[in-house]
Design a protein around this motif. Structure first.
Motif: not given
Length: 743
Positions: A172-179, A212-224
């Motif tokens: 999970q990412f909050v305003d672009g940063t990792l939670l 998006s390439a703006l996020y990483g280190q999540a091999m399956s899914s991202a909650l932005i």
């Protein structure tokens, strides 16, 4: 002398202006309903002079041309605008209204693998409150998203298990940063609630792959997640729910509406409820949760915004279970968790076409976990042989995390854009196990670039590249991302996506072997969507290939691999039945992986081949009552008894499939006002509900004894759970949210 310099400078400025003949052209770009259009291109035809409108729709640029010229404005999804202007040395101010283009309607947006829930959502698209008010979610965003295709129905653990991936493979990412700690700390066999309040966010992007390439280190899914800016007005809220939940807070909007601050808190203690409704396990403490939130937001300029958000939380849980290796004995588990989180976010437009987004996050987490083996008199028992020797333990895990991040965006004509930036992470984790100490420190660096390209009005592409380096692993990774969208007609669109996603091994494996490599997954996605009024259809198929998964037998390594493939359906209809909103999802999943202690390629114990959800929301205006019902189904999940052999390898001694999962949840809210005659009436309500109202037995898997003789099911603490309470809000009328006026 000083006065002379000032006079000369003023003369030079006047002369320069006259010589250059610069004329300022400014104004606003709006839709015909008055809504500002951000990102519209405004320019003089036949020249390279122009600007892009900001979030308020404003634009301004200077020209040196003279005479009669043509001013043009364009934005995808709207008809081109042109107007003759006379440049005679005087500044020009112009308010431009763009008309929708019936042939295109909305801009083409690459959306393969993504579900967006945003306040900007139209028609049958999702809003954040849509996701959060699904019956049975408990106001938890991640739980709400389990009603979407791709997510598994996991009742014994927090987090999102997406398309054959573990919960740790979704970030999970909050305003672009990792939670880093989105939920209260993990407790074996129990789902834990989210730390952050759901109304903190105005936008949710749930990506089940190809993000998006703006996020990483999540091999399956991202909650932005995107947090709200300034509130519309000052407000206060309060709620009290049985069993044992209190919350309240306020938001203060400063005069001039340039800044705001707020504080809120919540406290839950289920001990009284557990005394009335028998639970399994036997809780001797809590579960007890406390959380406090602080925020401050300020407009730094006409286009700038700075936000600070802080959260502090704690949980205390203690429970007893019958010891699986000796039924007369008791296994005790106790957890005390403390967590602090701080997020800073700043954005500003630099000039006419540049934008900067900067963010930082810090968190501290401490888990104090004690396990004990007790005899029938609740006295601690120490036995020197396995499997009992390791059942008395004391673990303290402390983690410190910091992240700084900056993204620069260059707006280009025709709503195209280029984004690039970098981020730096700091991880420091200390683990005390009985008398031993292990420390892991990682300085993690990432850089990325991404571009939105509109090839034609019907074809759009998103190209991205991400570079990552871990000082702990001493390894780098390069991850390409590609998305393509083609609009057919009548709201139909086809999307394609490909991406390579890397992820560091979890700490429990890095403690054993620091020479591990990244695991990675390649995603291939094809997607079809159709929007028609208040109906929305989405079909998606995908294939994922896992490499370098961590295996633990006979030693920790990167020998694992696997795949996941499937098809998904999402159908939402807000039109057919008056005042009724429903959506239906179906997920087919075929996955196998060799990882952790799996001796061969097996279907993971957290994967069900078939999953479906029906969510229904009905508002009854005559009695001002909102009714939410959800039904979820999942076919049986595999379970295994895997044990280590003398040679260090693992073997499957027993296996099977659980019964299908069926659950019906019902929530009812009566909306009213308790203080109608006040100057500022309240928006209040009485709510009640039941989860798993039919009491269907749920089995998520089995725990096996050390020798495999005994096994116990992993189930819900109680067949059903109930709640009833009252909520009040002053200043913000959320009636629209509940009534969902778009029906």
């Amino acid at each position: 002398m000083k006065r002379l310099k000032i006079i000369l400078s003023g003369l030079l400025m006047v002369l320069s202006s006259q010589v250059l003949g610069q004329i300022s052209i400014s104004g606003t770009v709006k839709e015909r309903n008055g809504k500002p259009l951000a990102g519209a291109s405004v320019y003089l035809t036949g020249t390279l002079t122009g600007a892009t409108s900001d979030e308020e729709g404003r634009f301004r640029f200077e020209v040196t041309e003279k005479g009669i010229q043509t001013l043009a404005a364009s934005f995808l999804g709207f008809l081109p605008f042109e107007k003759e202007v006379t440049l005679d040395g005087k500044d020009i101010t112009l308010d431009i209204v763009l008309q929708p283009d019936p042939s295109t309607m909305d801009p083409v947006v690459v959306s393969a693998g993504s579900f967006e829930a945003s306040d900007k959502a139209k028609g049958a698209s999702l809003t954040p409150i849509d996701a959060m008010t699904v019956a049975g979610t408990g106001g938890d965003i991640a739980n709400g998203l389990r009603a979407l295709p791709g997510a598994q129905q996991i009742g014994e653990a927090a987090g999102l298990f997406v398309r054959g991936g573990t919960g740790a493979e979704t970030r999970q990412f909050v305003d672009g940063t990792l939670l880093r700690n989105p939920n209260y700390s993990e407790v074996p066999g129990l789902m834990q609630p989210a730390r952050l309040p759901p109304f903190l966010f105005k936008g949710i992007l749930f990506s089940s792959g190809g993000y998006s390439a703006l996020y990483g280190q999540a091999m399956s899914s991202a909650l932005i997640l995107e947090s709200v800016d300034l509130p519309e007005t000052s407000s206060a809220s309060f709620s009290a729910f049985a069993p044992g939940h209190l919350s309240g807070g306020f938001q203060k909007l400063a005069p001039g509406k340039k800044s705001s601050y707020g504080i809120s808190g919540h406290y839950s203690n289920l001990s009284p409820y557990n005394e009335i409704v028998p639970q399994k396990p036997d809780f001797f403490m809590g579960p007890e949760y406390l959380g406090v939130d602080l925020n401050y937001r300020v407009k730094t300029s006409e286009t700038g915004m700075f936000k600070v958000y802080g959260n502090w939380g704690s949980s205390n849980i203690g429970m007893n279970n019958t010891d699986i290796d000796s039924l007369p004995l008791v296994s005790r588990f106790g957890l005390m968790n403390r967590n602090a989180y701080l997020n800073l976010d700043y954005r500003e437009y630099l000039g006419e076409n540049w934008k900067i987004d900067a963010a930082a996050a810090f968190s501290y987490n401490k888990d104090d976990i004690a396990t004990k083996l007790l005899d029938s008199n609740s006295e601690m028992l120490e036995l020197p042989r396995e499997p009992f020797r390791s059942k008395n333990s004391h673990r303290i895990a402390r983690s410190r995390f910091g992240q700084g991040r900056m993204v620069v965006t260059r707006q280009l004509p025709r709503n195209q854009a280029v984004r690039f930036g970098a981020e730096q992470f700091y991880f420091r984790d200390r683990f005390n196990y009985n008398d031993s100490l292990t420390t892991l420190t990682d300085h993690f660096t990432a850089a990325f670039a991404e571009g939105d390209v509109y090839i034609t009005d019907r074809i759009a592409a998103k190209l991205g590249l991400r570079f990552e380096y871990s000082s702990l692993l001493k390894k780098a990774a390069v991850a390409p991302r590609l998305g393509l969208a083609y609009r057919i007609k009548d709201g139909q669109q086809v999307n394609l996506a490909y991406g390579l996603f890397f992820q560091k091994p979890e700490n429990e494996f890095l403690i054993r072997n620091r020479a591990l490599n990244y695991a990675n997954a390649a995603h291939y996605i094809i997607n079809y969507t159709r929007k028609e009024g208040n109906r929305f259809l989405r079909l998606e198929a995908y294939y994922k290939q896992y490499r370098n998964l961590v295996t633990t037998g006979p030693a920790a390594g990167n020998d694992g691999k696997g795949y996941a493939r499937g098809a998904e359906l999402f159908w939402r209809d807000k039109k057919t039945f008056p005042n009724l909103d429903y959506w239906l999802t179906y997920t087919y999943l075929d996955t196998k992986r060799e990882f952790r202690n799996y001796p061969s390629s097996l279907r993971p114990s957290f994967s069900a081949p078939h999953t479906a959800t029906l969510a229904i929301k009905k508002f009854f205006p005559g009695i001002s009552t909102n009714v939410n019902v959800s039904y979820s189904f999942a076919s049986g999940r595999p379970y295994y008894d895997i044990r280590k052999q003398d040679n260090g390898t693992f073997r499957v001694f027993d296996q099977g499939t659980t019964k299908p999962y069926n659950v019906v949840n019902l929530h009812i809210a009566y909306l009213t006002s308790f203080f109608k005659n006040w100057k500022q009436p309240d928006f209040s309500g009485i709510a009640l509900g039941a989860n798993n109202i039919l009491g269907t037995p749920q089995v998520f898997g089995y725990n096996y004894s050390y020798n495999g003789v005994h096994k116990t099911p992993v189930t819900l603490p109680a067949p059903r759970s109930f709640f009833i309470g009252v909520f009040m809000s002053f200043g913000v009328d959320r009636t629209d949210d509940f009534m969902n006026e778009n029906l």
